[in-house]
Design a protein around this motif. Sequence first.
Motif, PDB file in Angstrom:
ATOM      1  N   GLU A   1       0.870  -1.391   0.045  1.00 28.12           N
ATOM      2  CA  GLU A   1      -0.364   0.205  -0.402  1.00 28.12           C
ATOM      3  C   GLU A   1       0.792   1.020   0.295  1.00 28.12           C
ATOM      4  O   GLU A   1       1.590   0.964   0.431  1.00 28.12           O
ATOM      5  N   THR A   2       0.212   2.048  -0.795  1.00 22.20           N
ATOM      6  CA  THR A   2       1.054   3.290  -0.270  1.00 22.20           C
ATOM      7  C   THR A   2       1.169   4.169   0.637  1.00 22.20           C
ATOM      8  O   THR A   2       0.473   4.267   1.473  1.00 22.20           O
ATOM      9  N   THR A   3       2.749   4.283   0.962  1.00 25.14           N
ATOM     10  CA  THR A   3       2.167   5.578   2.111  1.00 25.14           C
ATOM     11  C   THR A   3       2.095   6.615   1.800  1.00 25.14           C
ATOM     12  O   THR A   3       1.968   7.915   1.037  1.00 25.14           O
ATOM     13  N   LEU A   4       1.303   7.379   3.581  1.00 34.49           N
ATOM     14  CA  LEU A   4       0.857   8.437   3.141  1.00 34.49           C
ATOM     15  C   LEU A   4       1.886   9.819   3.093  1.00 34.49           C
ATOM     16  O   LEU A   4       2.442   9.424   4.661  1.00 34.49           O
ATOM     17  N   ARG A   5       1.215  10.701   3.123  1.00 34.32           N
ATOM     18  CA  ARG A   5       2.350  11.712   3.442  1.00 34.32           C
ATOM     19  C   ARG A   5       1.477  12.676   3.529  1.00 34.32           C
ATOM     20  O   ARG A   5       0.568  13.021   2.686  1.00 34.32           O
ATOM     21  N   GLY A   6       2.140  14.089   4.168  1.00 34.61           N
ATOM     22  CA  GLY A   6       1.514  15.382   3.502  1.00 34.61           C
ATOM     23  C   GLY A   6       0.157  15.109   4.520  1.00 34.61           C
ATOM     24  O   GLY A   6       0.137  14.400   5.396  1.00 34.61           O
ATOM     25  N   THR A   7      -0.547  15.607   3.917  1.00 38.71           N
ATOM     26  CA  THR A   7      -1.824  15.899   4.604  1.00 38.71           C
ATOM     27  C   THR A   7      -2.691  15.332   3.553  1.00 38.71           C
ATOM     28  O   THR A   7      -2.248  15.189   2.538  1.00 38.71           O
ATOM     29  N   VAL A   8      -4.107  15.019   4.552  1.00 40.68           N
ATOM     30  CA  VAL A   8      -4.760  14.199   3.570  1.00 40.68           C
ATOM     31  C   VAL A   8      -6.279  14.176   4.405  1.00 40.68           C
ATOM     32  O   VAL A   8      -6.487  15.058   5.099  1.00 40.68           O
ATOM     33  N   ALA A   9      -7.485  14.093   3.754  1.00 41.01           N
ATOM     34  CA  ALA A   9      -8.378  14.482   4.072  1.00 41.01           C
ATOM     35  C   ALA A   9      -9.107  13.672   4.923  1.00 41.01           C
ATOM     36  O   ALA A   9      -9.289  12.665   4.335  1.00 41.01           O
ATOM     37  N   VAL A  10      -9.373  13.928   5.895  1.00 40.40           N
ATOM     38  CA  VAL A  10     -10.318  13.365   7.067  1.00 40.40           C
ATOM     39  C   VAL A  10     -11.732  14.377   7.634  1.00 40.40           C
ATOM     40  O   VAL A  10     -12.200  14.565   8.022  1.00 40.40           O
ATOM     41  N   THR A  11     -12.732  12.446   6.899  1.00 41.11           N
ATOM     42  CA  THR A  11     -14.397  13.014   7.425  1.00 41.11           C
ATOM     43  C   THR A  11     -14.584  12.784   8.756  1.00 41.11           C
ATOM     44  O   THR A  11     -14.052  10.784   8.716  1.00 41.11           O
ATOM     45  N   LEU A  12     -14.797  13.446   9.878  1.00 43.34           N
ATOM     46  CA  LEU A  12     -15.322  13.249  11.317  1.00 43.34           C
ATOM     47  C   LEU A  12     -16.578  12.816  11.455  1.00 43.34           C
ATOM     48  O   LEU A  12     -17.129  14.065  11.215  1.00 43.34           O
ATOM     49  N   GLN A  13     -17.088  12.072  11.989  1.00 39.84           N
ATOM     50  CA  GLN A  13     -18.611  12.432  12.680  1.00 39.84           C
ATOM     51  C   GLN A  13     -18.675  12.972  14.465  1.00 39.84           C
ATOM     52  O   GLN A  13     -18.627  11.594  14.678  1.00 39.84           O
ATOM     53  N   VAL A  14     -18.934  13.742  14.658  1.00 44.26           N
ATOM     54  CA  VAL A  14     -18.877  14.440  15.539  1.00 44.26           C
ATOM     55  C   VAL A  14     -19.575  14.972  16.681  1.00 44.26           C
ATOM     56  O   VAL A  14     -20.307  15.916  15.068  1.00 44.26           O
TER      57      VAL A  14
ATOM     58  N   THR B   1     -14.949  18.093   7.651  1.00 45.84           N
ATOM     59  CA  THR B   1     -13.748  17.362   7.091  1.00 45.84           C
ATOM     60  C   THR B   1     -12.574  18.387   6.800  1.00 45.84           C
ATOM     61  O   THR B   1     -12.373  19.715   7.117  1.00 45.84           O
ATOM     62  N   LEU B   2     -11.218  18.107   7.692  1.00 43.62           N
ATOM     63  CA  LEU B   2     -10.216  18.527   8.305  1.00 43.62           C
ATOM     64  C   LEU B   2      -9.414  18.116   6.931  1.00 43.62           C
ATOM     65  O   LEU B   2      -9.246  17.074   6.641  1.00 43.62           O
ATOM     66  N   GLN B   3      -7.798  18.932   6.715  1.00 39.48           N
ATOM     67  CA  GLN B   3      -6.631  18.258   6.414  1.00 39.48           C
ATOM     68  C   GLN B   3      -6.080  18.090   7.478  1.00 39.48           C
ATOM     69  O   GLN B   3      -5.650  18.948   8.225  1.00 39.48           O
ATOM     70  N   LEU B   4      -5.300  16.845   7.222  1.00 36.47           N
ATOM     71  CA  LEU B   4      -4.540  16.612   9.018  1.00 36.47           C
ATOM     72  C   LEU B   4      -3.322  15.578   7.959  1.00 36.47           C
ATOM     73  O   LEU B   4      -3.955  14.693   7.010  1.00 36.47           O
ATOM     74  N   GLU B   5      -2.445  15.517   8.777  1.00 37.71           N
ATOM     75  CA  GLU B   5      -1.286  14.516   8.252  1.00 37.71           C
ATOM     76  C   GLU B   5      -1.994  13.359   9.328  1.00 37.71           C
ATOM     77  O   GLU B   5      -2.421  13.338   9.788  1.00 37.71           O
ATOM     78  N   PRO B   6      -1.603  12.277   8.673  1.00 37.83           N
ATOM     79  CA  PRO B   6      -2.448  11.245   8.929  1.00 37.83           C
ATOM     80  C   PRO B   6      -1.787   9.919  10.385  1.00 37.83           C
ATOM     81  O   PRO B   6      -2.328   9.911  11.048  1.00 37.83           O
ATOM     82  N   ARG B   7      -0.694  11.471  11.434  1.00 45.46           N
ATOM     83  CA  ARG B   7      -0.110  11.014  12.506  1.00 45.46           C
ATOM     84  C   ARG B   7      -0.879  11.905  13.364  1.00 45.46           C
ATOM     85  O   ARG B   7      -0.255  11.082  14.310  1.00 45.46           O
ATOM     86  N   VAL B   8      -1.548  12.256  13.037  1.00 40.32           N
ATOM     87  CA  VAL B   8      -2.660  12.597  13.676  1.00 40.32           C
ATOM     88  C   VAL B   8      -3.251  12.601  14.931  1.00 40.32           C
ATOM     89  O   VAL B   8      -4.264  11.554  14.177  1.00 40.32           O
TER      90      VAL B   8
END
Length: 225
Positions: free
Chosen positions: A63-76, A82-89
Amino acid sequence: MDDEREKLPQHPSQEVDTSRRQFLRNLGVTAAIASLLSSGAILEERRAKRAQAQTSQTPPGGETTLRGTVAVTLQVNGKQHTLQLEPRVTLLDALRDHLGLTGTKRVCDRGSCGACTVLLDGKPVYSCSVLAVDAQGKKIETVESLAQGEQLHPLQQAFVEHDALMCGFCTPGFIMSLKALLDKTSQPTPQQVKEACAGNICRCGTYNRIFEAALSAVQSMRRGG
């Protein structure tokens, strides 16, 4: 001795100087070639190490390693973000630093004290130990979801009435762990209440009052409170 010396070949001085320059020139060329070979070996070694490092970052299955920021959608708390977060957050950092939901507390930040407990699809989890990207598609509940305007949740009201908090840092985590229990069991026993709080630590030592508040909230909820 004089006879032997006479037998040695005699070279003209110009020829000797020329041979010495040629020798030094050859020596310089050899050193340059050795230096180039050495540099090439170092570069090749660096390339190999870089390739090895890239390989070690690739998860099993290619699988491709995630780098930089990615779009993350959370139901809170019933709302989609929808947030732009680094995968490590972590989910904790996403809630506190990106959504401003600071009711979830950061204390140990290593999954041992329970102050950051939130509900993920109804189950209590340490939000400091869950990556935000892994919480996508799941229902996330924080302590902010409990009160309806000025009306406190029966658990919150019971904590106030029984003085079940001192510094208060652990309180949101206890309340969310107990909410998970009450959502599943309408009439928990005192032992079940204690077990539900097993993953939470109160450094002020108000455990007995917390247990009393939980059982009081059960009675209040049965009365429709």
